[in-house]
Design an enzyme around this catalytic site. Sequence first.
Site, short mmCIF file in Angstrom:
data_model
loop_
_atom_site.label_atom_id
_atom_site.label_comp_id
_atom_site.label_asym_id
_atom_site.label_seq_id
_atom_site.Cartn_x
_atom_site.Cartn_y
_atom_site.Cartn_z
N HIS A 147 -0.87 -3.27 4.29
CA HIS A 147 0.60 -3.99 4.13
C HIS A 147 -0.34 -3.60 2.01
CE1 HIS A 147 1.94 -6.34 7.00
NE2 HIS A 147 1.12 -7.41 6.83
N ASP B 132 7.05 0.64 9.95
CA ASP B 132 6.36 -0.23 11.17
C ASP B 132 4.75 0.61 10.93
OD1 ASP B 132 5.33 -1.82 12.89
OD2 ASP B 132 6.48 -1.30 14.12
N LEU C 268 20.39 5.66 -7.43
CA LEU C 268 19.80 4.92 -5.77
C LEU C 268 20.24 3.73 -5.50
CD1 LEU C 268 18.11 5.58 -3.15
CD2 LEU C 268 16.09 4.86 -4.85
#
Length: 225
Positions: A29, A12, A122
């Site tokens: 972004h 965020d 991962l």
Amino acid sequence: MNIPKHIAIIMDGNGRWAKLKNLPRKEGHKEGANSVEAVVQTALKEGISVLSLYAFSTENWARPKTEVTYLMQLLANTLSKFTEEKYKDVKLVFSGRRKGLPNKILTKLDKVIEATNGKKKLTLNLCLNYGAKQEITDAVNKILAQGKTKITESDIEKNLYQNLPAPDLIIRTSGEERLSNFLLWQAAYSEFYFTKTLWPDFKGGDLLKAISAFSRRDRRFGTRK
Ligand code: FPP
């Protein structure tokens, strides 16, 4: 050191980061996507097994069309990177509703999921067009479609978008302290880590700090110990 197996992140603050720098929101972004790359690399190095990233919520469609289009393009570009050599140990999985996502994204997503399927180190769980209430509702409907009339916790768990271990640590950046419809079921015993750092500024070192804070937590899972 006790490190989390599964870290989930609510990324965020991209817009605020851009605003502080007098830049258009999309620049926030863009730098946020660089943070995604940095954090995935650090998670790999630290031996984290699962990393869930809240990339786009079911509510994010309400943003201006130009911003949504930009985010989708950025996602498509970032998805392409996950087949590069430096992600060779990363397996991509997807959590969210396919319905509503552009075909271009779905095709790319499927391609990368398929290409990275054998990777072990991962698991990167990309939460896209994701909402936790929708996930639980979808799970219940899947179970009903199997003809069941009585539902157990394990039924729900097995029918969530992904059957992953619950997140040990949930991080939210930018100073906001709420879950915003993220992993409501899975967060039952998660530890929370909130930081004022805005997502585009959150890099590998910030992840290490969060992991270190986690290692000092005393987790009792409702027992006295
Ligand atoms: C929150 O910032 C961020 C988002 C809604 C999108 C998350 C997307 C990225 C981090 C970039 C691309 C992601 C990937 C996986 C490549 P905000 O716009 O809500 O910021 P604000 O609250 O400051 O306005």
